[in-house]
Design an enzyme around this catalytic site. Structure first.
Site, PDB file in Angstrom:
ATOM      1  N   GLY A   1      35.899  47.994  47.585  1.00 48.67           N
ATOM      2  CA  GLY A   1      36.530  47.157  46.440  1.00 48.67           C
ATOM      3  C   GLY A   1      37.747  47.541  46.034  1.00 48.67           C
ATOM      4  O   GLY A   1      37.839  47.457  44.763  1.00 48.67           O
TER       5      GLY A   1
ATOM      6  N   CYS B   1      41.901  41.175  51.578  1.00 48.63           N
ATOM      7  CA  CYS B   1      40.656  42.170  51.576  1.00 48.63           C
ATOM      8  C   CYS B   1      39.465  41.133  51.302  1.00 48.63           C
ATOM      9  O   CYS B   1      39.443  40.454  50.319  1.00 48.63           O
ATOM     10  CB  CYS B   1      40.853  43.053  50.242  1.00 48.63           C
ATOM     11  SG  CYS B   1      39.528  43.820  49.814  1.00 48.63           S
TER      12      CYS B   1
ATOM     13  N   GLY C   1      35.820  49.082  63.229  1.00 48.08           N
ATOM     14  CA  GLY C   1      35.362  49.780  64.083  1.00 48.08           C
ATOM     15  C   GLY C   1      35.557  49.534  65.669  1.00 48.08           C
ATOM     16  O   GLY C   1      35.734  48.013  65.822  1.00 48.08           O
TER      17      GLY C   1
ATOM     18  N   GLY D   1      42.367  47.532  64.190  1.00 47.85           N
ATOM     19  CA  GLY D   1      41.402  46.853  64.398  1.00 47.85           C
ATOM     20  C   GLY D   1      40.562  47.627  65.609  1.00 47.85           C
ATOM     21  O   GLY D   1      40.752  47.133  66.863  1.00 47.85           O
TER      22      GLY D   1
END
Length: 305
Positions: free
Chosen positions: A74, A133, A220, A246
């Site tokens: 956050g 985000c 990941g 990515g």
């Protein structure tokens, strides 16, 4: 023997190599400088910075999953004024190259104010404006899922800085090229993609979401094929430079991203799993290039098109 040239260029600024630790995985650099000399990096994108200090989301806000992780941190950060007075001087002591300033906001005015304050900082080479985000309410990804809003942020930030502005795009849209083209038309100097996908886990014993935020950003190795596809599609749609992000965790991944159209590549989750990941990838690049008959990285940008 022919030497492999691992140099590249991002929005007119030369990089010794294309490897850039991603924002949120490398802090403000000086913690990693205790482990290795971070001047080996092309550059790095420092922690997402907002106008006011942010504690971030409630805990738990990190969860592991197969081939990746979820985070709902956050945008925890000390706020732009303390970044300028405390974090950047510490960063400058350990990193001699231009750094990428990642900027987040909850309003158009906030993006503008943060960029305006950081613009006078000599070490900042680029702005990476995060309109993607997924872990905050009332801002972040809201700007990155609508072409008009994305263009509005781009124009506003471009008006207060002469430094290159790279817009960080969300994968959580129907057509990422629509957003990319809107940013390019609004004056963006470059694009970085992708930010995290939205995901979640459930605690089987408690029978409720594992993250306090319910959902988090999924990143990941598992997201690499999706990220690669979006970089490829975006490279077909725009003419401005692309930073591929990515699931990148090997030198092969870097080369694959560049063949898809990226001129530089960010390494994210791999840094959290293995703190020396970015350094190791840079060291692997020449050997991997020789394996595939590549003498210059710049020559392979977009080679898959």
């Amino acid at each position: 023997m022919v030497e492999c040239d691992i140099r590249t260029n991002l929005c007119g600024i030369a990089l010794d190599n294309p490897v850039i630790p991603a924002s949120g995985t490398f802090g403000y650099g000086y913690e990693f400088a205790e482990i290795y000399d971070i001047n080996c990096l092309g550059t790095f994108s420092f922690k997402g910075t907002t106008r006011e200090p942010r504690f971030g989301n409630p805990t738990p806000r990190i969860a592991e999953c197969r081939c990746g992780m979820l985070n709902a941190v956050g945008l925890q950060n000390p706020g732009v004024d303390r970044v300028i007075s405390e974090e950047l001087p510490k960063l400058k002591a350990v990193f001699s190259k231009p750094v990428m300033a990642n900027v987040s906001g909850f309003s158009l005015d906030e993006y503008v104010e943060v960029c305006k304050k950081l613009d006078s900082e000599e070490q900042i080479g680029w702005f990476e404006v995060n309109i993607s985000c997924p872990n905050v309410q009332g801002g972040g990804m809201h700007f990155g899922t609508d072409p008009e809003s994305a263009a509005e942020v781009t124009k506003a930030v471009k008006a207060v800085t002469k430094k290159p502005v790279i817009i960080k795009l969300s994968p959580n849209v129907a057509d990422i090229t629509e957003i990319a083209c809107a940013c390019e038309n609004a004056g963006a100097d470059g694009l970085s993609l992708i930010n995290t996908l939205v995901g979640m886990r459930i605690d089987l014993r408690k029978r409720k979401p594992l993250l306090a935020n319910t959902t988090g950003g999924f990143s990941g190795p598992a997201v690499f094929p999706a990220a690669l596809r979006m970089v490829y599609q975006t490279a077909e749609a725009v003419k401005i430079p692309i930073v591929g992000i990515g699931g990148v965790s090997t030198a092969e991944d870097v080369i694959e991203m560049m063949m898809a159209g990226a001129c530089a590549v960010e390494v994210g989750t791999a840094n959290l799993i293995r703190p020396t990941a970015s350094r190791d990838i840079i060291n692997e690049l020449p050997k991997t290039m020789k394996k595939y008959g590549i003498t210059s990285l710049e020559e392979i940008i977009g080679a898959a098109h």
